[in-house]
Motif scaffolding. Structure first.
Motif, PDB file in Angstrom:
ATOM      1  N   VAL A 151       0.834  -1.210   0.000  1.00 23.50           N
ATOM      2  CA  VAL A 151       0.000   0.000   0.000  1.00 23.50           C
ATOM      3  C   VAL A 151       0.863   1.252   0.000  1.00 23.50           C
ATOM      4  O   VAL A 151       0.622   2.197  -0.768  1.00 23.50           O
ATOM      5  CB  VAL A 151      -0.947  -0.005   1.222  1.00 23.50           C
ATOM      6  N   ILE A 152       1.879   1.250   0.854  1.00 20.80           N
ATOM      7  CA  ILE A 152       2.780   2.416   0.908  1.00 20.80           C
ATOM      8  C   ILE A 152       3.506   2.601  -0.417  1.00 20.80           C
ATOM      9  O   ILE A 152       3.633   3.716  -0.938  1.00 20.80           O
ATOM     10  CB  ILE A 152       3.786   2.257   2.067  1.00 20.80           C
ATOM     11  N   GLY A 153       3.990   1.491  -0.993  1.00 23.99           N
ATOM     12  CA  GLY A 153       4.687   1.569  -2.280  1.00 23.99           C
ATOM     13  C   GLY A 153       3.796   2.098  -3.390  1.00 23.99           C
ATOM     14  O   GLY A 153       4.219   2.912  -4.209  1.00 23.99           O
ATOM     15  N   SER A 154       2.542   1.644  -3.392  1.00 26.41           N
ATOM     16  CA  SER A 154       1.595   2.115  -4.406  1.00 26.41           C
ATOM     17  C   SER A 154       1.322   3.605  -4.247  1.00 26.41           C
ATOM     18  O   SER A 154       1.233   4.346  -5.231  1.00 26.41           O
ATOM     19  CB  SER A 154       0.277   1.332  -4.303  1.00 26.41           C
ATOM     20  N   ALA A 155       1.192   4.053  -3.002  1.00 30.40           N
ATOM     21  CA  ALA A 155       0.941   5.472  -2.748  1.00 30.40           C
ATOM     22  C   ALA A 155       2.119   6.324  -3.204  1.00 30.40           C
ATOM     23  O   ALA A 155       1.945   7.388  -3.802  1.00 30.40           O
ATOM     24  CB  ALA A 155       0.656   5.689  -1.268  1.00 30.40           C
ATOM     25  N   ILE A 156       3.334   5.844  -2.934  1.00 30.69           N
ATOM     26  CA  ILE A 156       4.535   6.590  -3.348  1.00 30.69           C
ATOM     27  C   ILE A 156       4.625   6.652  -4.867  1.00 30.69           C
ATOM     28  O   ILE A 156       4.903   7.707  -5.454  1.00 30.69           O
ATOM     29  CB  ILE A 156       5.795   5.935  -2.750  1.00 30.69           C
ATOM     30  N   PHE A 157       4.373   5.514  -5.517  1.00 34.07           N
ATOM     31  CA  PHE A 157       4.448   5.473  -6.982  1.00 34.07           C
ATOM     32  C   PHE A 157       3.394   6.390  -7.593  1.00 34.07           C
ATOM     33  O   PHE A 157       3.683   7.150  -8.531  1.00 34.07           O
ATOM     34  CB  PHE A 157       4.229   4.042  -7.473  1.00 34.07           C
ATOM     35  N   TYR A 158       2.175   6.376  -7.078  1.00 33.79           N
ATOM     36  CA  TYR A 158       1.096   7.212  -7.610  1.00 33.79           C
ATOM     37  C   TYR A 158       1.427   8.693  -7.405  1.00 33.79           C
ATOM     38  O   TYR A 158       1.205   9.517  -8.298  1.00 33.79           O
ATOM     39  CB  TYR A 158      -0.215   6.861  -6.919  1.00 33.79           C
ATOM     40  N   SER A 159       1.978   9.016  -6.238  1.00 36.18           N
ATOM     41  CA  SER A 159       2.351  10.415  -5.978  1.00 36.18           C
ATOM     42  C   SER A 159       3.455  10.872  -6.924  1.00 36.18           C
ATOM     43  O   SER A 159       3.423  11.999  -7.432  1.00 36.18           O
ATOM     44  CB  SER A 159       2.824  10.561  -4.523  1.00 36.18           C
TER      45      SER A 159
END
Length: 200
Positions: free
Chosen positions: A21-29
């Protein structure tokens, strides 16, 4: 059993899920951040072209105003040039040679970051005549008609304004702005109108 230290399978799954979840949020940002670079650059360039036309209609005298789209080590920028006075000839009356001292810089505006890529494609009807990539050495000059606001010509020589060598036969110009996302400005030379759109 009490001395047995470690993670249970459930705990491991929970940790992996949180990391995903954290990785996805960072990538999306990150994608949002880099995606705004071409969008901002394209929007700024579109506004700059409107301003260039306004300069042509209000500040041109015996010589046309023009806008130069260029790039340096800081990024992309536009420069607006206007005649120094109402009687500036712009070109030598005998040779037609460009007289750069007849223009003065009215304004310089940064429009985009250097990692963005911009090129201009010139068309005559459905035939692409050439492509010019905007870089540290190659720029493009847009000249608008001071009476109608139509695109009078385009110069892509770094050293001259181009009215004597400008190619006025282009019917359309497509300016591509790219970096993770792609935007396009379609310039209709007959009217000077342009349309900005996202192409991916």
């Amino acid at each position: 059993m009490k001395e047995n230290k470690g993670f249970s399978l459930v705990e491991l799954v929970i940790v992996i899920a949180i990391m995903a979840v954290i990785g996805s949020a960072i990538f999306y940002s990150y994608m949002l951040i880099v995606g705004q670079y071409p969008r901002e650059c394209a929007n700024n360039l579109s506004s700059s072209m409107d301003k260039a036309k306004n300069y042509a209609l209000t500040r041109s005298a015996s010589v046309d105003c023009y806008m130069e789209l260029a790039k340096n080590n800081k990024g992309y920028y536009v420069k607006y040039y206007v005649p120094k006075n109402a009687t500036a000839p712009g070109h030598d009356v005998n040779t037609g040679a460009f007289q750069p001292d007849d223009w003065e810089l009215a304004e310089e505006v940064n429009i985009g970051k250097k990692m963005v890529h911009i090129n201009c494609e010139f068309y005559n009807g459905s035939t692409k005549v050439k492509t010019v990539e905007i870089n540290d050495t190659d720029s493009v000059k847009f000249v608008y008609n001071r009476i109608t606001g139509a695109l009078k010509g385009i110069g892509d020589a770094a050293s001259d304004y181009g009215l004597n060598s400008i190619d006025g036969n282009y019917t359309d110009v497509y300016i591509k702005v790219e970096y993770s996302r792609k935007y396009e400005i379609h310039l209709y030379t007959a009217t000077g109108k342009h349309v900005l759109s996202r192409v991916d």
